[in-house]
Design an enzyme around this catalytic site. Structure first.
Site, mmCIF file in Angstrom:
data_model
loop_
_atom_site.group_PDB
_atom_site.id
_atom_site.type_symbol
_atom_site.label_atom_id
_atom_site.label_comp_id
_atom_site.label_asym_id
_atom_site.label_seq_id
_atom_site.Cartn_x
_atom_site.Cartn_y
_atom_site.Cartn_z
ATOM 1 N N HIS A 178 -4.262 6.494 -2.674
ATOM 2 C CA HIS A 178 -3.651 5.628 -3.691
ATOM 3 C C HIS A 178 -3.379 4.269 -3.059
ATOM 4 C CE1 HIS A 178 -2.269 9.505 -5.833
ATOM 5 N NE2 HIS A 178 -3.329 9.011 -6.449
ATOM 6 N N GLU A 181 0.106 2.633 -1.641
ATOM 7 C CA GLU A 181 0.924 3.390 -0.698
ATOM 8 C C GLU A 181 0.609 2.961 0.739
ATOM 9 O OE1 GLU A 181 0.148 7.452 -1.875
ATOM 10 O OE2 GLU A 181 0.795 7.063 -3.935
#
Length: 419
Positions: A178, A181
């Site tokens: 992701h 992150e």
């Protein structure tokens, strides 16, 4: 005076790095007490576009669990009024998200002339150069392998770390599935740094590298990661356009071929948890899956790093039923969390993913487990919401140091009981 001018220039440089700005946006935390309040939050998300930070979509909200979300500046009054009118308490995590983004950096520009820093967030251009440099610097310990390309044709490089020429027992580690992150890729870089610098000095690391092979994918979602540096710091998905809409991106951790597009994912392209048009439709997913399939006989463990929540999770995500090896996975997770917490007393929760955090389908960890990789874990790194995805650079070192203890603990277990 000179310091103030320099500080102003640095802030300005950071501010213009992103096309999208979040001035005035706020991050809220609510804790629905019952199903009625859960429905209220879901209603708000249907009325106003909320950026869910935890959980990652409205579908998986349950009572008595914290819900963190970002609200755009022009919608804040509406959201606050509706929360207050319905008697729902809330906390504001960020008064101004843009300020949080800028404070994430330590204020010292990470220029291309400086020595590579493992305690800073590095752009992809620096990371990809680092993968070549580290392999050249430690040729007997590290080699670089291209396993595929991304949607935007960036090469996906994996680092093979260990003394064995052919992997007998391996651990696959990926970071950055992701995009927003950032602490996740920072850990993968830290792991390689520790492995190379402490080999021959640290007894345990030397033993691990002599007997195990580590496959490290520093950034899985490269295109998305680049986008968080150049356009939208809060971007989550990859950058494919696989639908007939204007919505870009697939959630790569909903795109693996395991209970694809069922619980905790969406077939709507505009969703942050869009599963894609088909299982393994994304080039990034396909590259990882193919590499693991081609090396399935040697890969004994799969570790995927995410943020945030301070959790160590294991299968299953797609069902509340316990995995066949639940007791052993729980024991390994408990020991790893104990090792991690021993350094700074950071409190981690551990358990089956569906019940410990929220249910999802098409996740890489479930896929790896169902492919026969018995030890499959997902780390949700620091913190628990004070900074969320905007963990400041000064916390990179402590986060990585404690996480190394957990990874070494799991690796030692693999070495004892698998090889």
């Amino acid at each position: 005076m000179k310091y103030m001018i320099l500080q102003g220039l640095v802030a300005a440089a950071l501010a213009v790095a992103f096309t999208r700005h979040f001035d005035g946006d706020k991050a809220f935390r609510v804790k629905p007490q019952d199903e009625g309040q859960v429905e209220l939050v879901k209603y708000l998300s249907s009325m106003v576009q909320l950026d869910f930070w935890r959980p990652d979509s409205a579908h998986t909200i349950v009572p008595q669990t914290d819900v963190d979300f970002r609200v755009e500046a022009d919608q804040i009054k509406t959201i606050q009024t509706l929360l207050e009118q319905n008697g729902m308490q809330y906390e504001i995590l960020f008064q101004n998200v843009q300020e949080g983004i800028e404070k994430q950096f330590d204020g010292k520009p990470n220029s291309s002339n400086r020595r590579y820093s493992y305690s800073k967030y590095n752009k992809w251009e620096k990371i990809v150069a680092w993968t070549a440099n580290i392999a050249a610097k430690y040729p007997k310990l590290v080699s670089r392998i291209q396993i595929g390309t991304t949607t935007e044709e960036r090469p996906m490089y994996l680092l093979k770390v260990g003394k064995q020429r052919s992997a007998k027992n391996a651990i696959f580690i990926d970071c950055g599935i992701h995009a927003r992150e950032w602490i996740s890729p920072a850990f993968c870089q830290w792991f390689v740094k520790e492995a190379t610098k402490t080999y021959g000095k640290d007894k345990l690391m030397t033993k691990l590298l002599n007997s195990l092979t580590f496959y490290i994918l520093p950034v899985l979602n490269i295109d998305g990661y680049v986008w968080t540096w150049t356009a939208d710091r809060m971007w989550r998905k990859n950058r494919s356009n696989s639908s007939n809409t204007n919505c870009i991106g697939t959630d790569l951790n909903r795109n693996f071929d395991v209970q694809w597009c069922s619980i905790g994912s969406s077939n709507k392209a505009c969703s942050e948890v869009y599963c894609g048009p088909a299982a393994e439709s994304e080039k990034e997913t396909k590259a990882v899956a193919n590499f693991i399939r081609n090396n399935i006989q040697s890969i004994k463990a799969y570790l995927s790093f995410h943020s945030y929540s301070q959790m160590l999770l294991y299968p299953y995500s797609y069902t509340y039923e316990l995995a066949p090896t639940h007791e052993e996975l729980n024991d390994v997770a408990k020991a790893a969390v104990g090792a991690l917490s021993s350094l700074y007393r950071t409190n981690y929760t551990y358990g089956p993913a569906a019940s410990t955090i929220y249910p999802t389908s098409g996740s890489s960890a479930d896929w790896a487990y169902d492919k026969g990789i018995k030890y499959s874990f997902t780390f949700e790194l620091r913190d628990r919401g004070k900074y969320g995805f905007l963990l400041p650079e000064y916390l990179i070192k402590s986060t990585c140091k404690e996480t190394m203890l957990a990874v070494k603990n799991i690796s030692s277990y693999i070495l004892r009981y698998v090889s």
